[in-house]
Scaffold this motif. Structure first.
Motif, PDB file in Angstrom:
ATOM      1  N   PRO A   1      60.669  17.405   1.500  1.00 21.81           N
ATOM      2  CA  PRO A   1      59.565  16.871   0.701  1.00 21.81           C
ATOM      3  C   PRO A   1      59.222  17.786  -0.472  1.00 21.81           C
ATOM      4  O   PRO A   1      59.565  18.966  -0.495  1.00 21.81           O
ATOM      5  N   TYR A   2      58.513  17.214  -1.430  1.00 21.92           N
ATOM      6  CA  TYR A   2      57.826  18.002  -2.455  1.00 21.92           C
ATOM      7  C   TYR A   2      56.682  18.713  -1.745  1.00 21.92           C
ATOM      8  O   TYR A   2      55.879  18.091  -1.038  1.00 21.92           O
TER       9      TYR A   2
ATOM     10  N   ARG B   1      44.558  14.662  -0.546  1.00 21.26           N
ATOM     11  CA  ARG B   1      44.990  14.302   0.803  1.00 21.26           C
ATOM     12  C   ARG B   1      45.424  12.843   0.865  1.00 21.26           C
ATOM     13  O   ARG B   1      46.439  12.505   1.490  1.00 21.26           O
TER      14      ARG B   1
ATOM     15  N   VAL C   1      49.131  12.173  -0.328  1.00 18.27           N
ATOM     16  CA  VAL C   1      50.329  12.773   0.253  1.00 18.27           C
ATOM     17  C   VAL C   1      50.713  12.027   1.528  1.00 18.27           C
ATOM     18  O   VAL C   1      49.964  11.189   2.037  1.00 18.27           O
ATOM     19  N   ASP C   2      51.895  12.359   2.048  1.00 15.16           N
ATOM     20  CA  ASP C   2      52.381  11.709   3.264  1.00 15.16           C
ATOM     21  C   ASP C   2      52.072  12.514   4.519  1.00 15.16           C
ATOM     22  O   ASP C   2      52.072  11.951   5.624  1.00 15.16           O
TER      23      ASP C   2
ATOM     24  N   PRO D   1      47.016  10.764   6.223  1.00 17.95           N
ATOM     25  CA  PRO D   1      48.403  11.231   6.316  1.00 17.95           C
ATOM     26  C   PRO D   1      48.733  11.809   7.686  1.00 17.95           C
ATOM     27  O   PRO D   1      47.842  12.189   8.465  1.00 17.95           O
TER      28      PRO D   1
ATOM     29  N   ARG E   1      55.916  13.750   0.246  1.00 19.33           N
ATOM     30  CA  ARG E   1      54.954  14.710  -0.318  1.00 19.33           C
ATOM     31  C   ARG E   1      54.197  15.362   0.839  1.00 19.33           C
ATOM     32  O   ARG E   1      53.551  14.677   1.642  1.00 19.33           O
ATOM     33  N   LEU E   2      54.311  16.680   0.914  1.00 25.82           N
ATOM     34  CA  LEU E   2      53.683  17.458   1.973  1.00 25.82           C
ATOM     35  C   LEU E   2      52.672  18.410   1.356  1.00 25.82           C
ATOM     36  O   LEU E   2      52.990  19.121   0.404  1.00 25.82           O
ATOM     37  N   MET E   3      51.459  18.433   1.908  1.00 28.71           N
ATOM     38  CA  MET E   3      50.452  19.390   1.450  1.00 28.71           C
ATOM     39  C   MET E   3      50.210  20.424   2.542  1.00 28.71           C
ATOM     40  O   MET E   3      49.944  20.078   3.695  1.00 28.71           O
TER      41      MET E   3
ATOM     42  N   PRO F   1      56.606  14.636  -8.365  1.00 31.42           N
ATOM     43  CA  PRO F   1      55.321  14.195  -7.823  1.00 31.42           C
ATOM     44  C   PRO F   1      54.938  12.838  -8.389  1.00 31.42           C
ATOM     45  O   PRO F   1      55.433  12.432  -9.422  1.00 31.42           O
TER      46      PRO F   1
END
Length: 230
Positions: A5-6, A42, A45-46, A82, A152-154, A230
């Motif tokens: 992921p990004y 939040r 993102v996934d 997510p 997409r990971l935060m 992104p």
């Protein structure tokens, strides 16, 4: 890389670079406006990842707070919040933590291969348990998340997780919120610990944006080519 992921690392710090103080009560660094902005992040993102120590100390729910944002995710065919992800080497996690008990979304716990069986007995009813090497390999964690559809990971803490992902060159973007006060306590956790980081004094990150949310300054840095745009 296209098989991970990004990765967006989001953190709030004091002017002197601390994530918290050393008291038993969680230190609130973000302004109300910044909390709202992070809620939007939040919702976009996934998955959200925190370390096991952060779960034990801060007891976060990791939910999208805004009802409007949750409804928008549902309208888009997504879970209301997510997926929640943590990495645990000791598997010393209580299955009753809000991380596990709140939110209609996937909860994923990455553990050493040798601990996967024990972790499954302890947490298998509330989360997906995944062996990710022995010791745990962060590239394996990211590759597994990618296979699960996470694009997409935060990352939301804490210091150890920040340090490991940054030192391994696995972060694409940093969003740093700087609170207008000092902590001044060397026993408190800082943004990162000691490590050999790819971006040291000889290799500067790219400044993408400077803004503010309330009285907090927001700084965005890009770290090389992202895994996915992104």
């Amino acid at each position: 890389m296209t098989d991970r992921p990004y990765v967006l690392l989001k953190a709030a710090v004091s002017v002197d670079g601390y994530l918290d103080d050393s008291s038993a009560q969680r230190l609130l660094l973000s302004s109300p406006e910044d909390f709202a902005a992070v809620d939007e992040l939040r919702a976009g993102v996934d998955a959200i990842l925190v370390g096991a120590s952060t779960l034990r100390v801060d007891n976060p729910r990791l939910m999208v707070r805004s009802a409007q944002l949750r409804q928008k995710r549902l309208a888009d065919g997504l879970p209301e919040t997510p997926a929640k992800v943590t990495i645990s080497r000791s598997i010393d996690l209580d299955p009753q933590l809000p991380f596990f008990t709140t939110g209609d979304c996937d909860k994923i716990v990455y553990v050493p291969d040798a601990a996967a069986g024990t972790a499954g007995q302890r947490l298998g009813a509330v989360a997906h348990i995944v062996g990710a090497g022995d010791p745990i390999s962060l590239p394996k964690v990211l590759a597994d998340l990618h296979r699960r559809g996470i694009r997409r990971l935060m990352i939301e803490g804490g210091s150890t997780v920040h340090t490991q992902f940054l030192a391994d060159g696995l972060v694409d973007e940093i969003r740093l919120s700087i609170a207008p006060f000092f902590v001044g306590d060397s026993s408190a956790p800082r943004l990162v610990g000691d490590a050999a980081f790819p971006f040291g004094s000889g290799r500067r990150m790219h400044l993408a944006q400077v803004s503010h949310e309330g009285d907090c300054v927001i700084v965005r840095y890009l770290l090389g080519e992202p895994a996915d745009k992104p």
